[in-house]
Design a protein around this motif. Structure first.
Motif, PDB file in Angstrom:
ATOM      1  N   ASN A 235      -0.043  -8.426   3.624  1.00 14.93           N
ATOM      2  CA  ASN A 235      -1.200  -7.813   4.276  1.00 14.93           C
ATOM      3  C   ASN A 235      -1.441  -6.399   3.737  1.00 14.93           C
ATOM      4  O   ASN A 235      -2.595  -5.984   3.562  1.00 14.93           O
ATOM      5  CB  ASN A 235      -0.993  -7.766   5.792  1.00 14.93           C
ATOM      6  CG  ASN A 235      -0.959  -9.156   6.416  1.00 14.93           C
ATOM      7  OD1 ASN A 235      -1.450 -10.121   5.832  1.00 14.93           O
ATOM      8  ND2 ASN A 235      -0.375  -9.262   7.610  1.00 14.93           N
ATOM      9  N   PHE A 236      -0.351  -5.682   3.486  1.00 17.98           N
ATOM     10  CA  PHE A 236      -0.472  -4.342   2.927  1.00 17.98           C
ATOM     11  C   PHE A 236      -1.086  -4.395   1.523  1.00 17.98           C
ATOM     12  O   PHE A 236      -1.914  -3.556   1.163  1.00 17.98           O
ATOM     13  CB  PHE A 236       0.911  -3.686   2.872  1.00 17.98           C
ATOM     14  CG  PHE A 236       0.918  -2.304   2.268  1.00 17.98           C
ATOM     15  CD1 PHE A 236       0.234  -1.259   2.864  1.00 17.98           C
ATOM     16  CD2 PHE A 236       1.610  -2.053   1.089  1.00 17.98           C
ATOM     17  CE1 PHE A 236       0.238   0.016   2.305  1.00 17.98           C
ATOM     18  CE2 PHE A 236       1.625  -0.784   0.525  1.00 17.98           C
ATOM     19  CZ  PHE A 236       0.932   0.252   1.128  1.00 17.98           C
ATOM     20  N   SER A 237      -0.680  -5.404   0.737  1.00 17.48           N
ATOM     21  CA  SER A 237      -1.207  -5.538  -0.624  1.00 17.48           C
ATOM     22  C   SER A 237      -2.710  -5.799  -0.611  1.00 17.48           C
ATOM     23  O   SER A 237      -3.444  -5.338  -1.496  1.00 17.48           O
ATOM     24  CB  SER A 237      -0.488  -6.678  -1.359  1.00 17.48           C
ATOM     25  OG  SER A 237      -0.844  -7.951  -0.827  1.00 17.48           O
ATOM     26  N   GLN A 238      -3.198  -6.521   0.405  1.00 16.92           N
ATOM     27  CA  GLN A 238      -4.623  -6.825   0.489  1.00 16.92           C
ATOM     28  C   GLN A 238      -5.438  -5.601   0.928  1.00 16.92           C
ATOM     29  O   GLN A 238      -6.596  -5.432   0.538  1.00 16.92           O
ATOM     30  CB  GLN A 238      -4.839  -7.988   1.466  1.00 16.92           C
ATOM     31  CG  GLN A 238      -4.247  -9.304   0.967  1.00 16.92           C
ATOM     32  CD  GLN A 238      -4.194 -10.381   2.038  1.00 16.92           C
ATOM     33  OE1 GLN A 238      -4.648 -10.168   3.169  1.00 16.92           O
ATOM     34  NE2 GLN A 238      -3.628 -11.526   1.705  1.00 16.92           N
ATOM     35  N   SER A 239      -4.820  -4.750   1.740  1.00 16.34           N
ATOM     36  CA  SER A 239      -5.519  -3.550   2.217  1.00 16.34           C
ATOM     37  C   SER A 239      -5.405  -2.383   1.248  1.00 16.34           C
ATOM     38  O   SER A 239      -6.242  -1.465   1.268  1.00 16.34           O
ATOM     39  CB  SER A 239      -4.950  -3.126   3.577  1.00 16.34           C
ATOM     40  OG  SER A 239      -5.080  -4.152   4.534  1.00 16.34           O
ATOM     41  N   TYR A 240      -4.389  -2.415   0.393  1.00 18.58           N
ATOM     42  CA  TYR A 240      -4.074  -1.270  -0.462  1.00 18.58           C
ATOM     43  C   TYR A 240      -5.224  -0.910  -1.389  1.00 18.58           C
ATOM     44  O   TYR A 240      -5.562   0.272  -1.548  1.00 18.58           O
ATOM     45  CB  TYR A 240      -2.814  -1.584  -1.274  1.00 18.58           C
ATOM     46  CG  TYR A 240      -2.297  -0.444  -2.105  1.00 18.58           C
ATOM     47  CD1 TYR A 240      -1.701   0.666  -1.516  1.00 18.58           C
ATOM     48  CD2 TYR A 240      -2.413  -0.463  -3.496  1.00 18.58           C
ATOM     49  CE1 TYR A 240      -1.233   1.727  -2.275  1.00 18.58           C
ATOM     50  CE2 TYR A 240      -1.946   0.585  -4.273  1.00 18.58           C
ATOM     51  CZ  TYR A 240      -1.356   1.678  -3.665  1.00 18.58           C
ATOM     52  OH  TYR A 240      -0.893   2.711  -4.435  1.00 18.58           O
ATOM     53  N   MET A 243      -8.106   1.187   0.040  1.00 13.71           N
ATOM     54  CA  MET A 243      -7.865   2.569   0.467  1.00 13.71           C
ATOM     55  C   MET A 243      -8.349   3.552  -0.584  1.00 13.71           C
ATOM     56  O   MET A 243      -8.424   3.246  -1.772  1.00 13.71           O
ATOM     57  CB  MET A 243      -6.367   2.785   0.714  1.00 13.71           C
ATOM     58  CG  MET A 243      -5.787   1.905   1.798  1.00 13.71           C
ATOM     59  SD  MET A 243      -3.984   2.149   1.952  1.00 13.71           S
ATOM     60  CE  MET A 243      -3.558   0.871   3.148  1.00 13.71           C
ATOM     61  N   THR A 244      -8.660   4.767  -0.143  1.00 16.43           N
ATOM     62  CA  THR A 244      -9.071   5.825  -1.073  1.00 16.43           C
ATOM     63  C   THR A 244      -7.845   6.422  -1.753  1.00 16.43           C
ATOM     64  O   THR A 244      -6.703   6.155  -1.346  1.00 16.43           O
ATOM     65  CB  THR A 244      -9.826   6.930  -0.312  1.00 16.43           C
ATOM     66  OG1 THR A 244      -8.957   7.471   0.692  1.00 16.43           O
ATOM     67  CG2 THR A 244     -11.074   6.376   0.335  1.00 16.43           C
ATOM     68  N   GLY A 245      -8.030   7.236  -2.757  1.00 15.37           N
ATOM     69  CA  GLY A 245      -6.944   7.771  -3.564  1.00 15.37           C
ATOM     70  C   GLY A 245      -5.829   8.444  -2.804  1.00 15.37           C
ATOM     71  O   GLY A 245      -4.661   8.063  -2.904  1.00 15.37           O
ATOM     72  N   SER A 246      -6.148   9.447  -1.984  1.00 17.53           N
ATOM     73  CA  SER A 246      -5.109  10.195  -1.264  1.00 17.53           C
ATOM     74  C   SER A 246      -4.440   9.335  -0.200  1.00 17.53           C
ATOM     75  O   SER A 246      -3.214   9.383  -0.024  1.00 17.53           O
ATOM     76  CB  SER A 246      -5.714  11.449  -0.623  1.00 17.53           C
ATOM     77  OG  SER A 246      -6.750  11.093   0.292  1.00 17.53           O
ATOM     78  N   ILE A 247      -5.224   8.542   0.519  1.00 18.61           N
ATOM     79  CA  ILE A 247      -4.672   7.662   1.547  1.00 18.61           C
ATOM     80  C   ILE A 247      -3.769   6.611   0.906  1.00 18.61           C
ATOM     81  O   ILE A 247      -2.707   6.268   1.436  1.00 18.61           O
ATOM     82  CB  ILE A 247      -5.790   6.979   2.355  1.00 18.61           C
ATOM     83  CG1 ILE A 247      -6.640   8.022   3.076  1.00 18.61           C
ATOM     84  CG2 ILE A 247      -5.199   5.983   3.346  1.00 18.61           C
ATOM     85  CD1 ILE A 247      -5.881   8.830   4.095  1.00 18.61           C
ATOM     86  N   LYS A 248      -4.198   6.123  -0.243  1.00 20.88           N
ATOM     87  CA  LYS A 248      -3.429   5.100  -0.953  1.00 20.88           C
ATOM     88  C   LYS A 248      -2.055   5.639  -1.339  1.00 20.88           C
ATOM     89  O   LYS A 248      -1.028   4.971  -1.147  1.00 20.88           O
ATOM     90  CB  LYS A 248      -4.184   4.652  -2.204  1.00 20.88           C
ATOM     91  CG  LYS A 248      -3.477   3.579  -3.006  1.00 20.88           C
ATOM     92  CD  LYS A 248      -4.277   3.197  -4.242  1.00 20.88           C
ATOM     93  CE  LYS A 248      -5.522   2.432  -3.876  1.00 20.88           C
ATOM     94  NZ  LYS A 248      -6.200   1.876  -5.082  1.00 20.88           N
ATOM     95  N   ASN A 249      -2.014   6.856  -1.866  1.00 22.51           N
ATOM     96  CA  ASN A 249      -0.741   7.461  -2.267  1.00 22.51           C
ATOM     97  C   ASN A 249       0.174   7.696  -1.063  1.00 22.51           C
ATOM     98  O   ASN A 249       1.382   7.462  -1.127  1.00 22.51           O
ATOM     99  CB  ASN A 249      -0.989   8.786  -2.988  1.00 22.51           C
ATOM    100  CG  ASN A 249      -1.633   8.585  -4.351  1.00 22.51           C
ATOM    101  OD1 ASN A 249      -1.474   7.525  -4.966  1.00 22.51           O
ATOM    102  ND2 ASN A 249      -2.359   9.590  -4.820  1.00 22.51           N
ATOM    103  N   ALA A 266       4.421  -2.801  -8.124  1.00 29.86           N
ATOM    104  CA  ALA A 266       4.574  -4.055  -8.859  1.00 29.86           C
ATOM    105  C   ALA A 266       4.599  -5.240  -7.898  1.00 29.86           C
ATOM    106  O   ALA A 266       3.963  -6.270  -8.126  1.00 29.86           O
ATOM    107  CB  ALA A 266       5.860  -4.023  -9.682  1.00 29.86           C
ATOM    108  N   VAL A 267       5.327  -5.077  -6.791  1.00 34.61           N
ATOM    109  CA  VAL A 267       5.469  -6.159  -5.811  1.00 34.61           C
ATOM    110  C   VAL A 267       4.152  -6.441  -5.104  1.00 34.61           C
ATOM    111  O   VAL A 267       3.715  -7.594  -5.013  1.00 34.61           O
ATOM    112  CB  VAL A 267       6.560  -5.797  -4.771  1.00 34.61           C
ATOM    113  CG1 VAL A 267       6.493  -6.737  -3.581  1.00 34.61           C
ATOM    114  CG2 VAL A 267       7.943  -5.876  -5.418  1.00 34.61           C
ATOM    115  N   ILE A 268       3.495  -5.390  -4.597  1.00 31.76           N
ATOM    116  CA  ILE A 268       2.243  -5.628  -3.861  1.00 31.76           C
ATOM    117  C   ILE A 268       1.130  -6.051  -4.825  1.00 31.76           C
ATOM    118  O   ILE A 268       0.211  -6.785  -4.430  1.00 31.76           O
ATOM    119  CB  ILE A 268       1.816  -4.386  -3.029  1.00 31.76           C
ATOM    120  CG1 ILE A 268       1.562  -3.183  -3.931  1.00 31.76           C
ATOM    121  CG2 ILE A 268       2.861  -4.079  -1.980  1.00 31.76           C
ATOM    122  CD1 ILE A 268       1.039  -1.965  -3.159  1.00 31.76           C
ATOM    123  N   GLY A 269       1.212  -5.594  -6.080  1.00 26.25           N
ATOM    124  CA  GLY A 269       0.239  -6.043  -7.076  1.00 26.25           C
ATOM    125  C   GLY A 269       0.350  -7.531  -7.314  1.00 26.25           C
ATOM    126  O   GLY A 269      -0.649  -8.247  -7.454  1.00 26.25           O
TER     127      GLY A 269
END
Length: 277
Positions: A235-240, A243-249, A266-269
């Motif tokens: 679920n995190f990989s689908q939302s990632y 997200m915007t740049g700063s939030i994503k980091n 690599a894993v969420i990708g």
């Protein structure tokens, strides 16, 4: 006369060489015999087998050595380790054979092969895996993906227990390790260390609350129970990517920590793909 003398010298040298070689052979045979008996006595101190049963067991070990192209000394070493685990003679022979196969596949020593098989069986006890299944799975993944059995073994011994506690199955764990290896190129133990951190951090209450606040589904809508670790990662990989740049980091650091960002990404990708490893 000189010719005949020369022939006698050559004959004497050849005879001496043959005799010395035979003597050395007998010496090595004696040493091997003593070693075999010593190993069998040590193993039987645990099993308490009759002479007939011990003879049958020793034949099984010799067959393992022959079929796996390993020395009897290494086979006996593995058998001794397994015999201390309360196994039967038949199961000990079977696990010893699989350990010897694993030593060749992963280019590891006997002790490490015994350790990884034992740890995997105990760590994933709910799946009721046997050593043959474990060895076959590792060999299959090695042949199908850009990851070696040695990398998988190196990861299993370091993250297997944590993965099991996090609710991951054996196949899911080696899938994560494979995905991380193919993308990052890092060795199994390094990937295992990163996964350990990820599994720990993603199950913390503050991380769960933060992910929930970011719109990542972390709980079952019906019961409110926390979702399995791998499902949360999916679920995190689908939302990632949304997200915007700063939030994503910030989200990536929250889940993986600063040092493990490459492995996490690599894993969420991979999990975000339709044909995820």
């Amino acid at each position: 006369a000189l010719d005949r003398a020369n022939q006698r010298v050559i004959l004497f040298a050849a005879s001496s060489s043959a005799l010395y070689g035979a003597l050395r052979s007998f010496q090595e045979l004696y040493k091997a015999t003593v070693q075999v008996e010593k190993s069998l006595i040590s193993i039987n101190s645990v099993f308490r087998l009759t002479n007939a049963q011990l003879d049958q067991f020793s034949k099984g070990l010799f067959n393992v050595a022959l079929n796996t192209s390993q020395s009897f000394e290494k086979v006996a070493e593995a058998a001794q380790e397994f015999s201390r685990q309360g196994l039967s003679a038949v199961e000990t022979t079977k696990r010893t054979r699989d350990a010897m196969i694993l030593t060749r596949l992963a280019a590891i020593d006997t002790a490490e092969a015994v350790t990884v098989l034992t740890a995997t069986i105990n760590g994933f006890a709910k799946e009721a895996l046997n050593t043959t299944q474990i060895t076959n799975k590792l060999a299959t993944v090695d042949a199908a993906f850009a990851v070696s059995t040695k990398d998988l073994v190196g990861a299993l011994t370091r993250v297997g227990s944590a993965a099991s506690d996090a609710g991951l199955g054996f196949d899911e764990l080696i899938g994560l390790v494979t995905a991380a290896k193919q993308i990052t190129g890092r060795e199994g133990p390094v990937i295992a260390q990163a996964l350990n951190t990820i599994f720990t951090r993603i199950n913390r209450k503050d991380t769960i609350d933060a992910l929930d606040g970011l719109g990542v589904s972390v709980r079952d809508l019906g019961t409110g129970a926390l979702l399995p670790t791998l499902t949360i990662l999916q679920n995190f990989s689908q939302s990632y990517d949304q997200m915007t740049g700063s939030i994503k980091n910030q989200a990536a650091e929250l889940v993986g920590g600063v040092r493990n960002l490459n492995t996490l990404k690599a894993v969420i990708g991979d999990l975000a793909k339709g044909n995820s490893v």
